[in-house]
Scaffold this motif. Structure first.
Motif, PDB file in Angstrom:
ATOM      1  N   TYR A 151     -24.164 -24.848 -18.131  1.00 45.84           N
ATOM      2  CA  TYR A 151     -24.907 -25.087 -16.888  1.00 45.84           C
ATOM      3  C   TYR A 151     -23.979 -24.936 -15.682  1.00 45.84           C
ATOM      4  O   TYR A 151     -24.282 -24.233 -14.722  1.00 45.84           O
ATOM      5  N   LEU A 152     -22.799 -25.572 -15.730  1.00 49.38           N
ATOM      6  CA  LEU A 152     -21.840 -25.508 -14.629  1.00 49.38           C
ATOM      7  C   LEU A 152     -21.320 -24.087 -14.416  1.00 49.38           C
ATOM      8  O   LEU A 152     -21.098 -23.660 -13.284  1.00 49.38           O
ATOM      9  N   ARG A 153     -21.150 -23.335 -15.487  1.00 49.59           N
ATOM     10  CA  ARG A 153     -20.629 -21.970 -15.373  1.00 49.59           C
ATOM     11  C   ARG A 153     -21.548 -21.073 -14.538  1.00 49.59           C
ATOM     12  O   ARG A 153     -21.112 -20.097 -13.952  1.00 49.59           O
ATOM     13  N   ARG A 154     -22.818 -21.414 -14.433  1.00 50.19           N
ATOM     14  CA  ARG A 154     -23.776 -20.596 -13.677  1.00 50.19           C
ATOM     15  C   ARG A 154     -23.828 -20.959 -12.196  1.00 50.19           C
ATOM     16  O   ARG A 154     -24.513 -20.298 -11.430  1.00 50.19           O
ATOM     17  N   TRP A 155     -23.111 -21.994 -11.769  1.00 50.36           N
ATOM     18  CA  TRP A 155     -23.107 -22.380 -10.366  1.00 50.36           C
ATOM     19  C   TRP A 155     -22.416 -21.304  -9.534  1.00 50.36           C
ATOM     20  O   TRP A 155     -21.493 -20.625  -9.992  1.00 50.36           O
ATOM     21  N   GLN A 156     -22.836 -21.186  -8.284  1.00 49.13           N
ATOM     22  CA  GLN A 156     -22.252 -20.202  -7.358  1.00 49.13           C
ATOM     23  C   GLN A 156     -21.949 -20.900  -6.036  1.00 49.13           C
ATOM     24  O   GLN A 156     -22.830 -21.524  -5.450  1.00 49.13           O
ATOM     25  N   PHE A 157     -20.695 -20.797  -5.600  1.00 54.66           N
ATOM     26  CA  PHE A 157     -20.254 -21.389  -4.344  1.00 54.66           C
ATOM     27  C   PHE A 157     -20.021 -20.294  -3.305  1.00 54.66           C
ATOM     28  O   PHE A 157     -19.992 -19.110  -3.641  1.00 54.66           O
ATOM     29  N   ASN A 158     -19.834 -20.716  -2.067  1.00 55.11           N
ATOM     30  CA  ASN A 158     -19.575 -19.740  -1.011  1.00 55.11           C
ATOM     31  C   ASN A 158     -18.232 -19.045  -1.244  1.00 55.11           C
ATOM     32  O   ASN A 158     -17.290 -19.657  -1.722  1.00 55.11           O
ATOM     33  N   PRO A 159     -18.145 -17.757  -0.922  1.00 53.14           N
ATOM     34  CA  PRO A 159     -16.864 -17.053  -1.037  1.00 53.14           C
ATOM     35  C   PRO A 159     -15.921 -17.486   0.080  1.00 53.14           C
ATOM     36  O   PRO A 159     -16.357 -17.954   1.124  1.00 53.14           O
ATOM     37  N   LYS A 160     -14.623 -17.335  -0.171  1.00 60.71           N
ATOM     38  CA  LYS A 160     -13.598 -17.655   0.827  1.00 60.71           C
ATOM     39  C   LYS A 160     -12.613 -16.505   0.910  1.00 60.71           C
ATOM     40  O   LYS A 160     -12.342 -15.840  -0.077  1.00 60.71           O
ATOM     41  N   ARG A 161     -12.067 -16.316   2.099  1.00 59.18           N
ATOM     42  CA  ARG A 161     -11.048 -15.271   2.281  1.00 59.18           C
ATOM     43  C   ARG A 161      -9.681 -15.849   1.948  1.00 59.18           C
ATOM     44  O   ARG A 161      -8.910 -16.205   2.826  1.00 59.18           O
ATOM     45  N   THR A 162      -9.424 -15.954   0.697  1.00 58.39           N
ATOM     46  CA  THR A 162      -8.161 -16.490   0.207  1.00 58.39           C
ATOM     47  C   THR A 162      -7.929 -15.938  -1.193  1.00 58.39           C
ATOM     48  O   THR A 162      -8.853 -15.454  -1.831  1.00 58.39           O
ATOM     49  N   GLU A 163      -6.723 -16.027  -1.638  1.00 61.50           N
ATOM     50  CA  GLU A 163      -6.404 -15.611  -2.999  1.00 61.50           C
ATOM     51  C   GLU A 163      -6.331 -16.813  -3.935  1.00 61.50           C
ATOM     52  O   GLU A 163      -6.152 -16.656  -5.133  1.00 61.50           O
ATOM     53  N   GLU A 164      -6.453 -18.002  -3.370  1.00 64.37           N
ATOM     54  CA  GLU A 164      -6.295 -19.219  -4.163  1.00 64.37           C
ATOM     55  C   GLU A 164      -7.570 -19.576  -4.914  1.00 64.37           C
ATOM     56  O   GLU A 164      -8.668 -19.411  -4.413  1.00 64.37           O
TER      57      GLU A 164
END
Length: 131
Positions: A99-112
């Protein structure tokens, strides 16, 4: 005369795409999960509806609360998950990880890659079915 942007070029004004309202797409009871760690500052764009739990799971014996540590890529995808506390049933733990693997967060301009922890709770009715 004042011109709208692009009007003098003969371009038609396009209607912008509607913004996804998190409450509409991801409405879950607040007690279903709690985020902590650096990833808690990210916007949760999507998470699927709560999964159906197996009918054979004896909810008198199994705790439906457990904690997972996860890592989010710069693109906003959950890339790794570690179980911190168990529900007491390996199948239920696996359902929570999937279930958690399907979550999607906002992208960030970082390599971290950012980490976070989530306490998940699958609410159940006395009959053992998710509401």
């Amino acid at each position: 005369r004042s011109w709208a942007p692009g009007e003098f070029l003969g371009l038609k004004k396009r209607n912008p795409r509607p913004v996804l309202k998190m409450e509409e797409e991801t409405s879950l009871p607040k007690e279903t999960f709690a985020l902590e760690g650096p990833a808690a500052s990210r916007i949760l764009y999507y998470h699927p509806p709560l999964p159906e739990l197996p009918k054979w799971v004896d909810f008198q014996e199994v705790n439906t609360r457990f904690e997972l540590r996860f890592w989010i890529s710069p693109l906003g995808k959950v890339v790794d998950i570690e179980k911190l506390t168990s529900s007491g049933d390996p199948t239920l733990d696996l359902i929570g990880i999937r279930y958690l693997r399907r979550w999607q967060f906002n992208p960030k301009r970082t390599e971290e890659v950012e980490w976070g922890t989530v306490s998940l709770h699958f609410p159940v009715t006395p009959e053992g079915e998710t509401p």
